[in-house]
Design an enzyme around this catalytic site. Structure first.
Site, PDB file in Angstrom:
ATOM      1  N   TYR A   1       0.845  -1.295   0.042  1.00 46.03           N
ATOM      2  CA  TYR A   1       0.350  -0.286   0.021  1.00 46.03           C
ATOM      3  C   TYR A   1       1.014   1.185   0.060  1.00 46.03           C
ATOM      4  O   TYR A   1       1.220   2.060   1.340  1.00 46.03           O
ATOM      5  CB  TYR A   1      -1.037   0.406   1.422  1.00 46.03           C
ATOM      6  CG  TYR A   1      -2.461  -1.106   1.235  1.00 46.03           C
ATOM      7  CD1 TYR A   1      -2.540  -1.901   0.328  1.00 46.03           C
ATOM      8  CD2 TYR A   1      -2.661  -1.493   2.584  1.00 46.03           C
ATOM      9  CE1 TYR A   1      -3.561  -3.052   0.483  1.00 46.03           C
ATOM     10  CE2 TYR A   1      -3.672  -2.341   1.876  1.00 46.03           C
ATOM     11  CZ  TYR A   1      -3.733  -2.974   1.543  1.00 46.03           C
ATOM     12  OH  TYR A   1      -4.883  -4.173   1.090  1.00 46.03           O
TER      13      TYR A   1
ATOM     14  N   PHE B   1     -23.738   5.567  -5.095  1.00 42.62           N
ATOM     15  CA  PHE B   1     -24.738   5.668  -5.521  1.00 42.62           C
ATOM     16  C   PHE B   1     -25.687   4.140  -5.676  1.00 42.62           C
ATOM     17  O   PHE B   1     -25.870   4.178  -6.409  1.00 42.62           O
ATOM     18  CB  PHE B   1     -23.668   5.269  -6.807  1.00 42.62           C
ATOM     19  CG  PHE B   1     -22.945   6.008  -7.482  1.00 42.62           C
ATOM     20  CD1 PHE B   1     -23.033   7.758  -7.624  1.00 42.62           C
ATOM     21  CD2 PHE B   1     -21.314   5.871  -7.338  1.00 42.62           C
ATOM     22  CE1 PHE B   1     -21.807   8.425  -8.217  1.00 42.62           C
ATOM     23  CE2 PHE B   1     -19.978   7.412  -7.718  1.00 42.62           C
ATOM     24  CZ  PHE B   1     -20.477   7.907  -8.060  1.00 42.62           C
ATOM     25  N   THR B   2     -25.869   4.563  -4.059  1.00 43.85           N
ATOM     26  CA  THR B   2     -26.616   3.319  -4.275  1.00 43.85           C
ATOM     27  C   THR B   2     -28.165   3.222  -4.305  1.00 43.85           C
ATOM     28  O   THR B   2     -29.093   4.335  -4.634  1.00 43.85           O
ATOM     29  CB  THR B   2     -26.641   2.553  -3.000  1.00 43.85           C
ATOM     30  OG1 THR B   2     -27.364   1.793  -2.787  1.00 43.85           O
ATOM     31  CG2 THR B   2     -27.270   3.771  -1.349  1.00 43.85           C
TER      32      THR B   2
ATOM     33  N   LEU C   1     -17.759  -0.914   1.925  1.00 43.46           N
ATOM     34  CA  LEU C   1     -18.605   0.222   1.526  1.00 43.46           C
ATOM     35  C   LEU C   1     -18.580   0.416  -0.350  1.00 43.46           C
ATOM     36  O   LEU C   1     -19.000   1.037  -1.183  1.00 43.46           O
ATOM     37  CB  LEU C   1     -17.255   1.849   2.030  1.00 43.46           C
ATOM     38  CG  LEU C   1     -17.335   1.609   3.602  1.00 43.46           C
ATOM     39  CD1 LEU C   1     -16.325   2.888   3.789  1.00 43.46           C
ATOM     40  CD2 LEU C   1     -19.070   1.820   3.925  1.00 43.46           C
ATOM     41  N   GLY C   2     -18.032  -0.880  -0.587  1.00 44.74           N
ATOM     42  CA  GLY C   2     -17.879  -0.356  -2.097  1.00 44.74           C
ATOM     43  C   GLY C   2     -16.873   0.060  -2.304  1.00 44.74           C
ATOM     44  O   GLY C   2     -16.783   0.399  -3.851  1.00 44.74           O
ATOM     45  N   GLY C   3     -15.955  -0.175  -2.137  1.00 44.66           N
ATOM     46  CA  GLY C   3     -14.832   1.305  -2.627  1.00 44.66           C
ATOM     47  C   GLY C   3     -14.971   2.816  -2.841  1.00 44.66           C
ATOM     48  O   GLY C   3     -14.375   3.827  -3.319  1.00 44.66           O
TER      49      GLY C   3
END
Ligand code: NAP
Length: 270
Positions: free
Chosen positions: A61, A204-205, A197-199
């Site tokens: 990272y 946009f959920t 958090l879906g990256g």
């Protein structure tokens, strides 16, 4: 209702220790604003002040000369008692060299938890996992994990040595790993959900998540994290952020209690 769902006091038990922090974004991410070192160090320190007891990192990272491990070392060493710093051996990396690199960068004599990360689905993990187990026998690693694995790879690793933790992608918008989450809960294995958090794409959920958030006066990020805490008693989340404000908002998800109706709405999302 799917397996692993808990209610009442059970749902909240140990929640504080299960809301961790992902350090991948501390050095900055390609295509995003660079993160200055002072802010990155402040975010890592604030995470621990707010009760984070599980930090996820990796020697890979990095961005430019900045690395998550160096930031954590600068921010947190001497590391407080009770804090787990988990790191990884990436697909293609030599196990011993990766462990030594992480020890050096983090400034530790032993690593709390190290995952061997799977490469392609179906790739045999056993040999690399056995090498990690040897390093545990030498005292360099305390707990062994596997990451980005199929159920078959998890089972394969378990024939080699005890698996303390599995790290896979799982969250309210991607519940495809639900059966492994439930198997880990049954087996008492920690399941560390990455990208919960879906990256960042959770913004946009769909309407269901937004409705639950509105009902509680919470953000969709907080609802997603509260859902994960309620979903399984051995599930740890490691939301990633390089923002103090977002970190504080995420940790406030610990105060959010979802009811059965919310959970049923959210369970239907993925
Ligand atoms: N094993 C693996 O293969 C693997 C893969 C990916 C990640 N990981 C681990 O999982 C951790 C988390 O992954 P991730 O960071 O990619 O995904 P994530 O936690 O699902 O999402 C992080 C994203 O959400 C944004 N965000 C976080 N909190 C927010 C809030 N309260 N409001 C608005 N935006 C918010 C962040 O942006 P800001 O910085 O602007 O807050 C960032 O863009 C990583 O740090 C890493 O340790 C492991």
């Amino acid at each position: 209702m799917g397996g692993g769902f808990r209610s009442g006091a059970d749902r909240r038990a140990g929640a504080r220790r299960r809301l961790g922090f992902g350090a991948m974004r501390l050095p900055g991410m390609p295509g995003r604003h660079p993160v200055d070192h002072t802010t990155a160090v402040a975010v890592a320190r604030r995470a621990v002040e707010l009760g984070v007891a599980h930090i996820d990192t990796a020697a890979f990272y990095t961005r430019g000369s900045s690395s998550a491990n160096e930031i954590l070392r600068r921010a947190l060493r001497p590391y407080p008692d009770g804090l787990t710093v988990a790191t990884k051996v990436g697909p293609g990396q030599d196990v011993r060299a990766a462990v030594e690199q992480n020890l050096g960068e983090l400034g530790l004599d032993a690593l709390d938890l190290v995952y061997v990360q799977a490469g392609r689905p179906g790739e045999a993990l056993a040999e690399r996992f056995a090498r990690l187990a040897e390093l545990r026998a030498k005292g360099l690693v305390r707990n062994l994990g596997v990451a980005d694995v199929t159920r078959a790879q998890f089972d394969e690793a378990r024939t080699v040595a005890p698996v303390s933790a599995v790290q896979n992608r799982f969250g309210v918008l991607d519940q495809s790993d639900a059966s492994l989450v439930d198997e880990c809960a049954r087996a008492g294995v920690t399941y560390v959900a990455h990208s919960s958090l879906g990256g960042g794409r959770i913004r946009f959920t769909d309407d269901g998540l937004r409705r639950v958030a509105l009902r509680h006066g919470a953000t969709v990020y907080q609802v997603a994290l509260a859902w994960g805490l309620a979903r399984s008693p051995t599930l740890v989340q490691i939301p990633g952020t390089a923002s103090l404000t977002h970190l504080e908002q995420n940790m406030a998800a610990l105060r959010l209690e979802l009811d059965d109706h919310d959970m049923a709405t959210l369970e239907r999302l993925a």
